[in-house]
Write a protein that holds these residues in place. Structure first.
Motif, PDB file in Angstrom:
ATOM      1  N   LYS A 509       4.490 -39.196  -5.937  1.00 13.31           N
ATOM      2  CA  LYS A 509       3.807 -39.148  -4.928  1.00 13.31           C
ATOM      3  C   LYS A 509       2.968 -37.929  -4.501  1.00 13.31           C
ATOM      4  O   LYS A 509       3.539 -36.931  -4.656  1.00 13.31           O
ATOM      5  CB  LYS A 509       4.595 -39.569  -3.598  1.00 13.31           C
ATOM      6  N   THR A 510       1.583 -37.947  -3.933  1.00 15.49           N
ATOM      7  CA  THR A 510       0.946 -36.877  -3.379  1.00 15.49           C
ATOM      8  C   THR A 510       0.473 -37.347  -2.205  1.00 15.49           C
ATOM      9  O   THR A 510       0.688 -38.356  -1.409  1.00 15.49           O
ATOM     10  CB  THR A 510      -0.048 -36.745  -4.417  1.00 15.49           C
ATOM     11  N   TYR A 511      -0.209 -36.166  -1.319  1.00 15.03           N
ATOM     12  CA  TYR A 511      -0.641 -36.424  -0.090  1.00 15.03           C
ATOM     13  C   TYR A 511      -2.067 -35.499  -0.165  1.00 15.03           C
ATOM     14  O   TYR A 511      -1.944 -34.550  -0.964  1.00 15.03           O
ATOM     15  CB  TYR A 511       0.213 -36.007   0.899  1.00 15.03           C
ATOM     16  N   ASP A 512      -2.850 -35.790   0.668  1.00 16.55           N
ATOM     17  CA  ASP A 512      -4.268 -34.922   0.748  1.00 16.55           C
ATOM     18  C   ASP A 512      -3.823 -33.825   1.647  1.00 16.55           C
ATOM     19  O   ASP A 512      -3.405 -34.031   2.766  1.00 16.55           O
ATOM     20  CB  ASP A 512      -5.327 -35.860   1.176  1.00 16.55           C
ATOM     21  N   THR A 513      -4.261 -32.748   1.125  1.00 15.48           N
ATOM     22  CA  THR A 513      -4.419 -31.604   2.099  1.00 15.48           C
ATOM     23  C   THR A 513      -5.925 -31.475   2.713  1.00 15.48           C
ATOM     24  O   THR A 513      -6.840 -31.769   1.786  1.00 15.48           O
ATOM     25  CB  THR A 513      -4.044 -30.219   1.165  1.00 15.48           C
ATOM     26  N   ILE A 514      -6.009 -30.982   3.913  1.00 19.03           N
ATOM     27  CA  ILE A 514      -7.113 -31.067   4.780  1.00 19.03           C
ATOM     28  C   ILE A 514      -7.764 -29.569   4.854  1.00 19.03           C
ATOM     29  O   ILE A 514      -6.882 -28.596   5.310  1.00 19.03           O
ATOM     30  CB  ILE A 514      -7.154 -31.764   5.814  1.00 19.03           C
ATOM     31  N   ASN A 515      -9.087 -29.231   4.631  1.00 20.77           N
ATOM     32  CA  ASN A 515      -9.657 -28.100   5.157  1.00 20.77           C
ATOM     33  C   ASN A 515      -9.792 -28.059   6.533  1.00 20.77           C
ATOM     34  O   ASN A 515     -10.746 -28.647   6.943  1.00 20.77           O
ATOM     35  CB  ASN A 515     -10.903 -27.797   4.116  1.00 20.77           C
ATOM     36  N   PRO A 516      -9.017 -27.228   7.370  1.00 15.93           N
ATOM     37  CA  PRO A 516      -9.366 -27.301   8.553  1.00 15.93           C
ATOM     38  C   PRO A 516     -10.465 -26.915   9.258  1.00 15.93           C
ATOM     39  O   PRO A 516     -11.141 -26.924  10.406  1.00 15.93           O
ATOM     40  CB  PRO A 516      -8.267 -26.113   9.199  1.00 15.93           C
ATOM     41  N   ILE A 521     -11.365 -33.112   2.233  1.00 13.25           N
ATOM     42  CA  ILE A 521     -10.027 -32.853   1.280  1.00 13.25           C
ATOM     43  C   ILE A 521     -10.174 -31.851   0.307  1.00 13.25           C
ATOM     44  O   ILE A 521     -11.080 -31.769  -0.407  1.00 13.25           O
ATOM     45  CB  ILE A 521      -9.840 -34.352   0.755  1.00 13.25           C
ATOM     46  N   ILE A 522      -8.926 -30.966   0.646  1.00  8.42           N
ATOM     47  CA  ILE A 522      -9.296 -29.949  -0.548  1.00  8.42           C
ATOM     48  C   ILE A 522      -8.601 -30.583  -1.864  1.00  8.42           C
ATOM     49  O   ILE A 522      -9.200 -30.200  -3.019  1.00  8.42           O
ATOM     50  CB  ILE A 522      -8.298 -28.832   0.040  1.00  8.42           C
ATOM     51  N   ALA A 523      -7.541 -31.073  -1.898  1.00  9.56           N
ATOM     52  CA  ALA A 523      -6.944 -31.596  -3.247  1.00  9.56           C
ATOM     53  C   ALA A 523      -5.822 -32.597  -2.753  1.00  9.56           C
ATOM     54  O   ALA A 523      -5.185 -32.622  -1.547  1.00  9.56           O
ATOM     55  CB  ALA A 523      -6.312 -30.559  -3.901  1.00  9.56           C
ATOM     56  N   SER A 524      -5.039 -33.291  -3.704  1.00  8.65           N
ATOM     57  CA  SER A 524      -4.022 -34.034  -3.664  1.00  8.65           C
ATOM     58  C   SER A 524      -2.849 -33.445  -4.228  1.00  8.65           C
ATOM     59  O   SER A 524      -2.902 -33.103  -5.548  1.00  8.65           O
ATOM     60  CB  SER A 524      -4.295 -35.526  -4.489  1.00  8.65           C
ATOM     61  N   LEU A 571      -4.681 -16.441   2.491  1.00 14.94           N
ATOM     62  CA  LEU A 571      -5.668 -17.568   1.616  1.00 14.94           C
ATOM     63  C   LEU A 571      -5.772 -18.556   2.867  1.00 14.94           C
ATOM     64  O   LEU A 571      -6.970 -19.113   2.711  1.00 14.94           O
ATOM     65  CB  LEU A 571      -4.469 -18.064   0.753  1.00 14.94           C
ATOM     66  N   PHE A 572      -5.039 -19.001   3.689  1.00 18.82           N
ATOM     67  CA  PHE A 572      -5.373 -19.945   4.784  1.00 18.82           C
ATOM     68  C   PHE A 572      -6.629 -19.562   5.497  1.00 18.82           C
ATOM     69  O   PHE A 572      -7.545 -20.025   5.814  1.00 18.82           O
ATOM     70  CB  PHE A 572      -4.032 -20.095   5.883  1.00 18.82           C
ATOM     71  N   CYS A 573      -6.488 -18.143   5.860  1.00 18.94           N
ATOM     72  CA  CYS A 573      -7.586 -17.661   6.769  1.00 18.94           C
ATOM     73  C   CYS A 573      -8.910 -17.634   6.000  1.00 18.94           C
ATOM     74  O   CYS A 573      -9.924 -17.964   6.416  1.00 18.94           O
ATOM     75  CB  CYS A 573      -7.453 -16.197   7.160  1.00 18.94           C
ATOM     76  N   PHE A 574      -8.831 -17.509   4.696  1.00 15.16           N
ATOM     77  CA  PHE A 574     -10.146 -17.237   3.755  1.00 15.16           C
ATOM     78  C   PHE A 574     -10.611 -18.827   3.375  1.00 15.16           C
ATOM     79  O   PHE A 574     -11.763 -18.930   3.963  1.00 15.16           O
ATOM     80  CB  PHE A 574      -9.519 -16.880   2.340  1.00 15.16           C
ATOM     81  N   LEU A 575      -9.672 -19.885   3.559  1.00 15.66           N
ATOM     82  CA  LEU A 575     -10.312 -21.046   3.506  1.00 15.66           C
ATOM     83  C   LEU A 575     -10.765 -21.391   4.814  1.00 15.66           C
ATOM     84  O   LEU A 575     -11.985 -22.278   4.930  1.00 15.66           O
ATOM     85  CB  LEU A 575      -9.238 -21.963   3.108  1.00 15.66           C
ATOM     86  N   LYS A 576     -10.242 -21.239   5.991  1.00 18.86           N
ATOM     87  CA  LYS A 576     -10.604 -21.546   7.260  1.00 18.86           C
ATOM     88  C   LYS A 576     -12.109 -21.045   7.464  1.00 18.86           C
ATOM     89  O   LYS A 576     -13.108 -21.685   8.176  1.00 18.86           O
ATOM     90  CB  LYS A 576      -9.755 -21.118   8.292  1.00 18.86           C
ATOM     91  N   SER A 577     -12.182 -19.714   7.020  1.00 18.05           N
ATOM     92  CA  SER A 577     -13.632 -19.001   7.301  1.00 18.05           C
ATOM     93  C   SER A 577     -14.615 -19.549   6.376  1.00 18.05           C
ATOM     94  O   SER A 577     -15.939 -19.437   6.925  1.00 18.05           O
ATOM     95  CB  SER A 577     -13.398 -17.555   7.046  1.00 18.05           C
TER      96      SER A 577
END
Length: 577
Positions: A509-516, A521-524, A571-577
């Protein structure tokens, strides 16, 4: 006893021209080859001064003649430490004697006793005693004789006290310095010292960490107390007194019908000497192992044991620990006498007690002396020899000179020279590694590396691989999801990381991760199941108790966790920006 009997048969068969009642002896050609091999052995006899009462001789050794005969035929390790101490004493003007024996046919040898008395000793100091010394020698000095014994007397009297301290799972170990009398380790106590026993402590651990260094200090203290007239004579209590027999290779076989804790204690209680062993069968043998197997199988057949026509390998176990986790994945290995096969895993050989609990064994040693990580049992012969560079050849010669400096009794250090069979002990391991480190600071070797490669050629191959960095773990195989963010390409793994590997979830199983930042969708990403969590927890527990993580101190673990959390947040802050 078996060795003496076999040698006797060989001599009889040889004298009868390898015939019995007019017929050729069974397997005569093979026995002739074995006899020739035995006759060509370089025999070195190791004698240690000792005090054992005559009353025990009948029970333990039948008589002194048997002891003397055993000394003549025993192939033993040369005591290099004694040689070094003797040379130092001679330079200091101290008379040095090393008597092969003190008795002949049960009676003191007068010439030996006279040589001893000529020194005029005021005190006999007897550490680690295993030979019979006459009582008129024990009682001769003005202050008598004191003995060092590596247990907290009266518990564990006998010649294998350290072994039995661990075999019986004692929480405390220690040593006693006592006044010699006509009993076996029964004399009045002068002083005692004790230490805690770690869960995975071995004979070598206790000896090197406490019994040897603290024993030297205590002997000095004991002699000073005697010189000052303040040395006590405390009678040993009768309560708690035990005596255990000598542990040798022939009686160190592992009995598998025991709980895991007892198996662990048995293995570590024989580590490194004499070594707990078991018979492994059903495996593919190398040519050298087959030569050993041929003799072993014929020996069993001669005594009417039945063999199954498969490879039978006697293997010695080292480096055990209790494994409190789910049963790991591994390749089955049949072990004689065990109710279920062992498992060769990435961390070592897992064996099972009769209570279903597990013991992890890290290293195995074959009959030819070769030691390997247990995890490499099925791939032990796959490594190819390295071709050395000129720089590496120079390093090999420097190491050869270091070996020569330690193994002073060996004329030439050949590629086949075995470090331990040439007389070295665990103390010489430390000395060798320190001397190598002084010459080659970039070569990081551990004590265990020496036990893994005891022959010079194998040691050089191992050292060169470490020098080149070839012993490092394989690079992780990672599948990435790539994203272009802020004019940069960011690679992110999307699988579960369990036990050192990136893998898909157990149920797929997978789930989708979301770019805030924009809701895209970033990736499954693999969605870990309950089974995945159990595997991860078991792997983390194993890593903490037996891996690098467990060997770090708390400060280093905290620093590493902080860096990991900080990196994840960045990494989270980098993606959010």
């Amino acid at each position: 006893m078996v060795a003496n009997a076999l040698w006797g048969w060989l001599q009889q068969w040889k004298q009868s021209n390898w015939q019995h009642r007019g017929k050729p002896t069974w397997a005569a050609v093979l026995w002739q080859d074995i006899a020739a091999w035995v006759e060509n052995l370089v025999v070195k006899v190791h004698h240690v001064g000792a005090h054992v009462p005559k009353s025990w001789a009948t029970e333990e050794h039948q008589n002194n003649q048997q002891v003397d005969q055993a000394a003549k035929t025993e192939v033993a390790q040369v005591d290099l430490d004694w040689q070094h101490k003797a040379l130092a004493a001679e330079k200091d003007g101290t008379p040095v004697f090393k008597f092969p024996r003190w008795r002949a046919k049960g009676k003191p040898i007068q010439e030996v006793v006279a040589a001893y008395k000529s020194v005029g000793a005021e005190l006999n100091v007897l550490p680690f005693c295993t030979q019979f010394i006459p009582m008129d020698v024990i009682d001769c000095p003005k202050h008598g004789s004191i003995i060092y014994h590596p247990s907290i007397l009266p518990r564990h009297r006998g010649a294998s006290a350290i072994n039995w301290t661990l075999i019986q799972g004692d929480r405390k170990a220690g040593f006693t310095i006592f006044w010699a009398d006509d009993g076996l380790d029964t004399g009045p106590i002068l002083l005692q010292r004790e230490c805690d026993v770690g869960q995975n402590d071995t004979v070598d651990d206790l000896y090197n960490r406490f019994l040897f260094p603290e024993g030297i200090k205590a002997m000095v203290e004991a002699v000073r107390l005697i010189a000052d007239g303040k040395a006590p004579r405390i009678p040993q209590p009768k309560e708690g007194a035990t005596y255990e027999g000598i542990q040798k290779k022939e009686n160190a076989e592992i009995s598998w019908d025991q709980p895991a804790a007892a198996l662990h204690n048995w293995i570590r209680g024989h580590d490194k000497v004499p070594g707990a062993w078991a018979t492994i069968d059903g495996q593919v043998c190398s040519e050298n192992q087959n030569n050993i197997l041929l003799f072993y199988t014929l020996f069993l057949t001669f005594f009417n044991y039945k063999t199954k026509g498969v490879c039978i390998q006697v293997v010695t176990f080292y480096g055990s620990s209790l494994l409190d986790a789910s049963v790991p994945a591994g390749q089955e290995l049949a072990i004689k006498g065990a109710s279920r096969p062992g498992l060769v895993t990435k961390n070592g050989l897992v064996v099972f007690g009769n209570d279903g609990k597990m013991v992890l064994v890290r290293n195995l040693q074959f009959e030819d002396g070769k030691m390997i990580p247990a995890s490499k049992y099925f791939s032990a012969d796959e490594t190819t020899a390295l071709e050395l560079t000129e720089e590496e050849k120079k390093m090999a010669e420097d190491v050869r000179a270091i070996w020569k400096g330690i193994l002073s009794n060996v004329a030439v250090i050949e590629d086949s020279t075995d470090f331990f069979k040439s007389g070295a002990s665990s103390m010489h391991v430390v000395r060798m590694l320190e001397e190598i480190k002084q010459k080659y600071s970039g070569l990081q070797l551990q004590n265990e590396d020496v036990y893994m490669a005891t022959k010079f050629a194998d040691f050089i191959q191992m050292a060169v691989r470490k020098f080149r960095g070839e012993d490092k773990e394989e690079e992780l195989v990672i599948d990435y999801v790539s994203k272009n963010v802020n004019n940069m390409t960011v690679n992110m793994p999307y699988q579960c990381f369990i036990n050192g590997q990136f893998i898909n979830a157990d149920d797929g199983k997978t789930y989708d991760t979301i770019n805030p930042a924009d809701g895209s969708i970033i990736a499954s990403v693999s969605s870990a199941s309950l089974a995945d969590v159990d595997k991860a927890v078991a792997a983390a527990k194993e890593a903490f108790e037996n891996g690098e993580w467990g060997r770090m101190n708390a400060r280093e673990r905290g620093r590493l966790m902080y860096r990991y959390v900080k990196g994840s947040w960045c990494l989270f802050c980098f993606l959010k920006s």
